[in-house]
Design an enzyme around this catalytic site. Structure first.
Site, PDB file in Angstrom:
ATOM      1  N   THR A 138       0.933  -1.355   0.092  1.00 11.17           N
ATOM      2  CA  THR A 138       0.030  -0.154  -0.066  1.00 11.17           C
ATOM      3  C   THR A 138       0.837   1.324   0.094  1.00 11.17           C
ATOM      4  OG1 THR A 138      -1.780  -1.121   1.193  1.00 11.17           O
ATOM      5  CG2 THR A 138      -1.665   1.068   1.333  1.00 11.17           C
ATOM      6  N   GLY A 168     -10.847  -2.842   3.477  1.00  8.54           N
ATOM      7  CA  GLY A 168      -9.680  -2.877   4.500  1.00  8.54           C
ATOM      8  C   GLY A 168      -9.752  -1.501   5.385  1.00  8.54           C
ATOM      9  N   ASP A 169      -8.786  -1.133   6.049  1.00 15.15           N
ATOM     10  CA  ASP A 169      -8.552  -0.014   6.632  1.00 15.15           C
ATOM     11  C   ASP A 169      -8.440   1.006   5.816  1.00 15.15           C
ATOM     12  OD1 ASP A 169      -5.967  -1.336   5.927  1.00 15.15           O
ATOM     13  OD2 ASP A 169      -5.217   0.486   6.932  1.00 15.15           O
ATOM     14  N   THR A 189      -0.033   1.333   6.771  1.00 13.37           N
ATOM     15  CA  THR A 189       0.029   0.219   5.996  1.00 13.37           C
ATOM     16  C   THR A 189       0.097  -1.052   6.908  1.00 13.37           C
ATOM     17  OG1 THR A 189       0.858  -0.995   4.101  1.00 13.37           O
ATOM     18  CG2 THR A 189       2.493   0.108   5.687  1.00 13.37           C
ATOM     19  N   GLY A 192      -4.949  -4.989   6.960  1.00 14.25           N
ATOM     20  CA  GLY A 192      -5.938  -4.199   7.558  1.00 14.25           C
ATOM     21  C   GLY A 192      -7.098  -4.596   8.307  1.00 14.25           C
TER      22      GLY A 192
HETATM   23  N1  ASP Z   1      -3.865  -2.120   4.607  1.00 16.55           N
HETATM   24  C1  ASP Z   1      -4.123  -2.719   3.502  1.00 16.55           C
HETATM   25  C2  ASP Z   1      -5.357  -3.420   3.652  1.00 16.55           C
HETATM   26  O1  ASP Z   1      -5.537  -4.226   4.392  1.00 16.55           O
HETATM   27  C3  ASP Z   1      -2.936  -3.496   2.815  1.00 16.55           C
HETATM   28  C4  ASP Z   1      -1.411  -3.212   3.034  1.00 16.55           C
HETATM   29  O2  ASP Z   1      -1.414  -2.062   3.684  1.00 16.55           O
HETATM   30  O3  ASP Z   1      -0.726  -3.467   2.169  1.00 16.55           O
HETATM   31  O4  ASP Z   1      -6.366  -3.236   2.557  1.00 16.55           O
END
Ligand code: ASP
Length: 269
Positions: A138, A168-169, A189, A192
């Site tokens: 991310t 996700g987050d 990141t 999430g």
């Molecule tokens: N946080 C992101 C999600 O869970 C993924 C990531 O940060 O790589 O969608």
């Protein structure tokens, strides 16, 4: 706002990262993108989730913030809004690259794969080749201008082979991003599902407010992530006076910063 958006657009267009072109595919082999954007002046927020066929979802998130009365638009509604504003649509193959089709195919038959485990894997050649590891992730940016205004944004393709519709987050305010001129700005990141449970982006700023120590604030927030929800992730933080810090409990997190007076950005892996 322009600087934060521009930095994120560069990374969305770079297929190294799990954002825009180069994103992980979902279990159906489709790309579903999430992005969130916030302006610390007035706590203005815009986010999109589960959008397809848009090259730069961070631009759409900013448009939600500036041109709608909402904070979050999802899926078809977000796409219709994009269409109305004249955003160009793209094909799946403009976003999905052979590396990710290959990962998707391998993971379809990997019964023991879990998203959490992929965040624990390192960036060694072997892990990346195995499809369970990840080359990069991310993307996010926090920027502070000369007038003390802070902008923060985050953009992602989510996690590999996620269920269609999984969000996700990243597009959730306080989880994947936060900006308040009085408190600072953050972008996160990692896994999430764990980040969302502790509101990692807002949590780091709460620690900053309590201690006025950016380094401590990022460490304390990541400690909560690890201790309370067995989470994995990282956070970048910019204080209102320009002090910055980052911390993570994954094997790696790539970071770069550039402040006035520096000839070249500082980068670290
Ligand atoms: N946080 C992101 C999600 O869970 C993924 C990531 O940060 O790589 O969608």
């Amino acid at each position: 706002l322009d600087a934060a958006e521009a930095a994120i657009v560069v990374m969305e267009n770079d297929e190294t990262f799990d954002a825009g072109r180069g994103s992980f595919l979902n279990a159906d082999g489709q790309v579903e993108l999430d992005a969130g954007f916030m302006c610390g002046d007035g706590l203005r927020v815009g986010a999109v989730a589960g959008v397809q066929f848009i090259r730069n979802p961070i631009r759409l998130a900013r448009a939600v913030m500036e041109q709608s009365e909402h904070v979050l638009l999802v899926a078809q509604g977000a796409q219709r809004f994009a269409h109305k504003l004249g955003f160009e649509t793209c094909d799946l193959t403009d976003l999905a690259i052979p590396r990710e089709f290959e990962r998707w195919q391998k993971l379809l038959y990997d019964r023991t794969y879990s998203a959490r485990a992929s965040f624990a894997a390192g960036w060694g050649d072997e892990q990346v080749r195995s499809a369970r590891g990840r080359g990069a992730d991310t993307v996010g940016c926090v920027a502070l201008d000369a007038e003390g205004h802070i902008a923060a944004g985050t953009s992602t393709g989510g996690t590999p082979n996620k269920m269609p519709g999984r969000v996700g987050d990243v597009p959730m305010v306080g989880c994947g991003f936060y900006a308040d001129d009085a408190l600072g700005g953050t972008s996160t990141t990692g896994w999430g599902e764990s980040i969302a449970k502790v509101l990692l982006a807002r949590l780091a700023l709460q620690f900053l407010e309590q201690t006025d120590d950016p380094d401590h604030a990022t460490r304390a927030a990541i400690a909560v992530l690890g201790e309370k929800v067995n989470g994995l992730g990282g956070v970048i933080l910019l204080a209102p006076d320009g002090r910055l810090a980052w911390h993570y409990n994954t094997p790696h997190m790539a970071v770069a910063y550039h402040t006035a007076g520096m000839e070249a950005p500082h980068t670290s892996l």
